[in-house]
Design a protein around this motif. Structure first.
Motif, PDB file in Angstrom:
ATOM      1  N   ALA A  37       0.836  -1.216   0.000  1.00 25.32           N
ATOM      2  CA  ALA A  37       0.000   0.000   0.000  1.00 25.32           C
ATOM      3  C   ALA A  37       0.858   1.249   0.000  1.00 25.32           C
ATOM      4  CB  ALA A  37      -0.921  -0.019   1.227  1.00 25.32           C
ATOM      5  N   LYS A  38       1.923   1.197   0.747  1.00 20.70           N
ATOM      6  CA  LYS A  38       2.838   2.353   0.802  1.00 20.70           C
ATOM      7  C   LYS A  38       3.505   2.562  -0.550  1.00 20.70           C
ATOM      8  CE  LYS A  38       6.600   4.218   3.609  1.00 20.70           C
ATOM      9  NZ  LYS A  38       7.534   3.956   4.721  1.00 20.70           N
ATOM     10  N   ILE A  39       3.881   1.461  -1.173  1.00 21.21           N
ATOM     11  CA  ILE A  39       4.503   1.571  -2.493  1.00 21.21           C
ATOM     12  C   ILE A  39       3.493   2.120  -3.504  1.00 21.21           C
ATOM     13  CG2 ILE A  39       5.468   0.222  -4.393  1.00 21.21           C
ATOM     14  CD1 ILE A  39       6.620  -1.684  -2.267  1.00 21.21           C
ATOM     15  N   GLN A  40       2.211   1.679  -3.395  1.00 29.61           N
ATOM     16  CA  GLN A  40       1.164   2.145  -4.313  1.00 29.61           C
ATOM     17  C   GLN A  40       0.913   3.638  -4.141  1.00 29.61           C
ATOM     18  OE1 GLN A  40      -2.469  -0.014  -3.836  1.00 29.61           O
ATOM     19  NE2 GLN A  40      -3.391   0.719  -5.735  1.00 29.61           N
ATOM     20  N   ALA A  41       0.844   4.106  -2.886  1.00 27.11           N
ATOM     21  CA  ALA A  41       0.647   5.536  -2.632  1.00 27.11           C
ATOM     22  C   ALA A  41       1.805   6.361  -3.185  1.00 27.11           C
ATOM     23  CB  ALA A  41       0.507   5.768  -1.127  1.00 27.11           C
ATOM     24  N   THR A  42       2.999   5.814  -3.048  1.00 27.41           N
ATOM     25  CA  THR A  42       4.170   6.525  -3.580  1.00 27.41           C
ATOM     26  C   THR A  42       4.077   6.663  -5.085  1.00 27.41           C
ATOM     27  OG1 THR A  42       5.518   5.637  -1.772  1.00 27.41           O
ATOM     28  CG2 THR A  42       6.688   6.483  -3.676  1.00 27.41           C
ATOM     29  N   HIS A  43       3.677   5.577  -5.752  1.00 25.83           N
ATOM     30  CA  HIS A  43       3.533   5.644  -7.209  1.00 25.83           C
ATOM     31  C   HIS A  43       2.428   6.612  -7.619  1.00 25.83           C
ATOM     32  CE1 HIS A  43       6.373   2.619  -8.655  1.00 25.83           C
ATOM     33  NE2 HIS A  43       6.055   1.877  -7.591  1.00 25.83           N
ATOM     34  N   LYS A  44       1.297   6.662  -6.873  1.00 31.25           N
ATOM     35  CA  LYS A  44       0.189   7.571  -7.188  1.00 31.25           C
ATOM     36  C   LYS A  44       0.634   9.020  -7.063  1.00 31.25           C
ATOM     37  CE  LYS A  44      -4.645   8.427  -6.013  1.00 31.25           C
ATOM     38  NZ  LYS A  44      -5.787   8.036  -5.148  1.00 31.25           N
TER      39      LYS A  44
ATOM     40  N   ALA B  55       2.379  14.185  -9.574  1.00 33.01           N
ATOM     41  CA  ALA B  55       3.437  15.184  -9.786  1.00 33.01           C
ATOM     42  C   ALA B  55       3.802  15.273 -11.258  1.00 33.01           C
ATOM     43  CB  ALA B  55       4.668  14.810  -8.951  1.00 33.01           C
ATOM     44  N   ASN B  56       3.842  14.114 -11.916  1.00 29.86           N
ATOM     45  CA  ASN B  56       4.169  14.114 -13.338  1.00 29.86           C
ATOM     46  C   ASN B  56       3.079  14.820 -14.140  1.00 29.86           C
ATOM     47  OD1 ASN B  56       6.538  12.703 -12.886  1.00 29.86           O
ATOM     48  ND2 ASN B  56       5.581  10.685 -13.245  1.00 29.86           N
TER      49      ASN B  56
END
Length: 940
Positions: free
Chosen positions: A819-826, A831-832
């Motif tokens: 979940a933490k990795i998913q939030a980071t990607h979102k 930002a992009n």
């Protein structure tokens, strides 16, 4: 002209032409060989079978003359040596000649001549002859020993000379064309194979009253005993037969010399135990005793003294055999007398007026006598002889500091070596003679000598001997052997000795010596200092064990010494210098000198001693884990220990409980206990069974014999780990992982499992003995075994729950990470996207206008529709601004006027000036007032 050219010229000339030369003297380059000499150097073919047949005939009248003539021709033909291919026939001829000597004395000369030629090297026609004729050669040489039975002194001596020539072979005088000399060691090897040495030993029994022949046989045996022949000589009982005749009359003295040399070789090159057994009889020891006494009292030459010492060394080796009748033959009493007559005055006529010199041989004799006392005292019947000989008193005369200005018979280096040797001898003798030791004030003498060893007295030690190793220029060697003596006495656990030592403040003195060795030691004497420190701790352990008052005397100073050792760098334990021995001595002293004395225990805990023990345990060294855990079990009886154990942290923040459980798992892996990959119990009936227990079949044993299950408790560390964790409370152990908790379930039930294991053994033994218990007992036994199995099942079930719970926890943790990795990607995608919108506004005017409209619309929608009365309206946008991002503050800066700077030709040392009060840039001024902080800064 060169030698080659001269030889070629000589060969080119005709035999009858004589060359002329200007020189008055000519030296022939090539020697001229006459026909007679050439015939002598050649080996003519000879029909040896015809000679044998002639010697075997007995009917003809003039037969003897023909036989002698035939043998004479044979000798002339083989005057440069016998070929290997002809040896069988030649030795048959020799044997026939020897057989005729009894009734035809003229054949002695023939046999003598053949034997003389046997001393020459054998000849070989081919390189392979040595191997081809090896068996024939060995059998032929073996016949020399059988010929010793011929009753001819001349022939026997020649046989011995022939054997000696095997070891000192001379090359043939003439070279025989077509033949080569056999290797120099060939005859020796063949003599070994043929067993010549054995028959030569047996021939000694034929020479009892013939001294000359006996000496020659001994000379031959002396040469034969320098190789593997010693084993053959041993089989012929050479040692006992030679030693028993050491006292035979011999004006030349060769008999004793050669016999002792043979005995030396036998002891070195043959099975030593068998030689000692052969010499351990009354006849041999009586002979050795008489020879030694004679040489000791009447031997004055250098040779006699050397021989005396050799005899004593042989006696020392024999004395190692407890079955040797040393006491019965009176040798032990004489040796004790000779060892102590210099130190203890005796009226015995054997030593009356006798005195040793400071020669090397007498010095060696003194050391050998000390050495044989150590060996003799291993036989308990010798104790009374040691008391009668006042051996302890004699040895204690050396336990004192060297006296200056006193004339002694030994040099300083010799006296030092004898002193160390005497102290080492006392370590073996004094424990057997406690009463004599106390009568001689042994404790007082030892402690006084230790005080001298510790003092700063100017003493230069030579350190030459084995006992003086590492003690050159210091007193460490003296201290080491004195402490060994004290350790030997303390470990007798004799209360008289130990009480006397404690009354003389031995504990305090030893602690002081230990502290001094720490400060005085260096790298050169590191090994000997470690040995001294180990012995001190062992002595203290022996004195303080089971005695609380002595533990209190040991006190905090002793604890500080132990802590110093425990702080040793663990890398030094692998150095091989003795740190491991010192560590074991230290752990033993913790057990004997600290445990049970509460003030010392508290001080040890206060100084973080438990932390040091756990640091050692964390090294995971199997050799001292058991001892450390035993100490931990005893220490945990102190209620203050638990806090220290739980507070300890090792590498990677490891706790003591985690360390102990890790050691349990390692121990079970080495013992072969069955566990699955998670550490769970596999066999609920036998949860603690090791691979060794499974291999052993249960058998009925007496009640006082421990079974395999009981022995298992003492043979591994699992019981100690259980005891420590039990005293720490199984419920509140910090720093444990899920794997540790799974193992902890087994440890918690260790006692229940072990009790069930023992009851199962009892039940199996009853079955093997074919006993049928009564119904009640049988039901109880079945209930116990069932209960034990149920406990195993319960523990296995609990372990399964823990493993499943941990698996679920791992899945949850994994989901959180995902979940933490998913939030980071979102967030990264947002930002992009924001960056793409920004680029679109800056690169496309339509997008910029659209964004401007959206911004204005957002601003308008955020305002109130109705303005409050008397409100002041502030314009929020800036006219003419073409941007869609919030604007910051605008600051306008103007350049500093040139009049303030002073122009390009301003004062060059303005860097040293301070700012004026009014501030601004630097300018030339006549006076400057220094101010720490400007009152006002003006921005233009």
């Amino acid at each position: 002209m060169s030698t080659v050219e001269a030889r070629a010229t000589a060969e080119a000339r005709e035999p009858g032409v004589r060359s002329k030369s200007n020189s008055p003297r000519q030296i022939p380059v090539v020697g001229v060989v006459t026909e007679d000499e050439d015939a002598q150097s050649a080996l003519k073919p000879m029909d040896l079978n015809r000679v044998i047949k002639l010697l075997e005939e007995t009917d003809k009248a003039d037969l003897e003359e023909k036989q002698l003539k035939a043998v004479k021709i044979l000798v002339q033909n083989y005057q440069n040596g016998f070929p290997l291919r002809d040896l069988v026939q030649i030795f048959k001829i020799l044997n026939l000649c020897a057989g005729k000597i009894g009734h035809q004395p003229h054949f002695i000369e023939s046999a003598y001549s053949i034997l003389k030629l046997c001393g020459l090297p054998f000849l070989k026609k081919k390189v392979s002859d040595e191997i081809t004729y090896a068996e024939d050669t060995a059998n032929s040489i073996a016949l020399l020993g059988d010929l010793m039975k011929v009753p001819s002194s001349e022939l026997r001596i020649q046989i011995c000379k022939c054997i000696v020539d095997f070891y000192h072979a001379e090359p043939p005088k003439k070279h025989i064309p077509g033949y080569q000399q056999a290797s120099s060691s060939y005859k020796i090897q063949m003599a070994e194979v043929g067993g010549l040495a054995k028959t030569m030993v047996q021939s000694l029994t034929l020479l009892d009253n013939q001294l000359v022949e006996k000496l020659w046989v001994l000379k031959a045996l002396q040469h034969l005993s320098t190789s593997v022949n010693c084993t053959l000589m041993m089989q012929a009982q050479a040692a006992s037969s030679i030693c028993a005749h050491l006292n035979d009359p011999d004006p030349s003295g060769q008999l004793l010399f050669r016999s002792s040399e043979i005995l030396w070789n036998l002891l070195e090159k043959s099975p030593k135990e068998e030689i000692i057994r052969q010499l351990s009889n009354l006849e041999c020891l009586l002979a050795l005793k008489e020879i030694f006494k004679h040489l000791f009292m009447r031997g004055f030459s250098h040779y006699d003294r050397q021989l005396r010492n050799d005899i004593l060394v042989i006696t020392t080796i024999i004395a190692q055999n407890p079955e040797a009748p040393m006491i019965e033959c009176g040798f032990t009493r004489d040796l004790i007398l000779f060892a102590t007559f210099n130190e203890v005055k005796s009226q015995n006529p054997l030593v009356k007026g006798l005195k040793l010199s400071n020669s090397y041989e007498d010095f060696e004799l003194k050391k050998l006598l000390f050495n044989i006392i150590v060996i003799l005292c291993k036989d308990l019947p010798t104790v009374q002889l040691l008391i009668d000989g006042k051996v302890v008193l004699a040895l204690f005369t050396y336990v004192k500091k060297p006296e200056k200005h006193k004339i002694i018979e030994w040099s300083a280096a010799q006296y030092e070596e004898l002193q160390l040797h005497a102290i080492a001898t006392l370590s073996s003798v004094a424990p057997l003679l406690i009463e004599e030791y106390m009568l001689c004030q042994g404790n007082a003498r030892i402690l006084a000598f230790l005080e001298w060893c510790e003092s700063e007295d100017s003493f230069f030690s030579h350190g030459n001997s084995f006992h003086g190793t590492g003690g050159r220029g210091n007193k460490f060697a003296h201290m080491r052997y004195t402490l060994r003596l004290l350790r030997a006495m303390v470990y007798l656990q004799d209360e008289t000795v130990n009480n006397d030592l404690c009354e003389k403040r031995t504990i305090q003195q030893l602690i002081g010596i230990f502290k001094n060795t720490i400060s005085k030691s260096n790298d050169k004497e590191e090994a000997i200092v470690l040995e001294i420190q180990s012995d001190i701790l062992l002595i203290l352990s022996g004195l303080c064990e089971h005695n609380i008052p002595r533990k209190e005397i040991f006190g905090t100073e002793g604890v500080d010494v132990i802590l110093h050792v425990l702080k040793t760098d663990p890398k030094k334990f692998q150095s091989g210098l003795g740190y491991i021995v010192l560590l074991f001595s230290t752990l033993d002293s913790i057990w004997c000198c600290i445990l049970g004395c509460y003030p010392s225990e508290d001080y040890f805990l206060e100084k973080e001693g438990i932390f040091l023990l756990l640091d050692l345990l964390a090294l995971n060294q199997k050799k001292f884990c058991n001892l450390i855990l035993g100490i931990m079990v005893e220490f945990c009886d102190n209620p203050k220990t638990t806090v220290h154990v739980n507070s300890w942290r090792g590498k990677k923040d490891q706790t003591a409980a985690s360390l102990l459980i890790k050691l349990w798992r390692k121990e079970e892996k080495e013992l072969g206990v069955k566990r699955d990959k998670h550490g769970k119990i596999i066999d609920t009936k036998k949860p603690l069974f090791t691979s060794f227990q499974e291999e052993q079949n249960i058998m009925p044993l007496p009640a006082d014999c421990p079974t395999v299950a009981v022995m298992d408790v003492a043979e591994n560390i699992r019981a100690k780990i259980y005891a420590v964790l039990g005293k720490l409370d199984f419920e509140n152990l910090p720093g444990l992982s899920a794997e540790d908790f799974v193992t902890l379930c087994i440890i918690h039930r260790y006692l229940d499992f072990k009790i069930g294991e023992i009851w199962n053994e009892i039940y199996e033994e009853i079955k093997l003995e074919k006993l049928r218990p009564v119904t009640t007992d049988k039901s109880i036994l079945e209930a116990i075994t069932t209960a034990s199995e149920n406990i195993g099942k319960m523990v296995a079930s609990l372990q399964s729950e823990m493993i499943e719970s941990q698996a679920r926890q791992d899945i949850q943790n994994e989901q959180r990470v995902y979940a933490k990795i998913q939030a980071t990607h979102k967030q990264r995608d947002l930002a992009n996207k924001s960056w793409e919108n920004f680029l679109a506004r800056t690169s496309n005017a339509k997008n910029l206008k659209k964004a401007k409209r959206l911004q204005e619309k957002a601003i308008e929608s955020s305002r109130y529709n109705e303005r409050p009365p008397n409100a002041i309206f502030h314009q929020t946008d800036i006219k003419g601004l073409n941007t869609t991002v919030p604007s910051g503050r605008v600051v306008t800066l103007e350049s500093t006027p040139a009049r303030l700077v002073g122009g390009p030709l301003a004062d060059t040392d303005i860097a040293l000036k301070k700012l004026p009060i009014r501030g601004g840039a630097l300018q030339r001024v006549k006076a400057v007032k220094i101010i720490d902080e400007p009152k006002k800064n003006v921005l233009t």
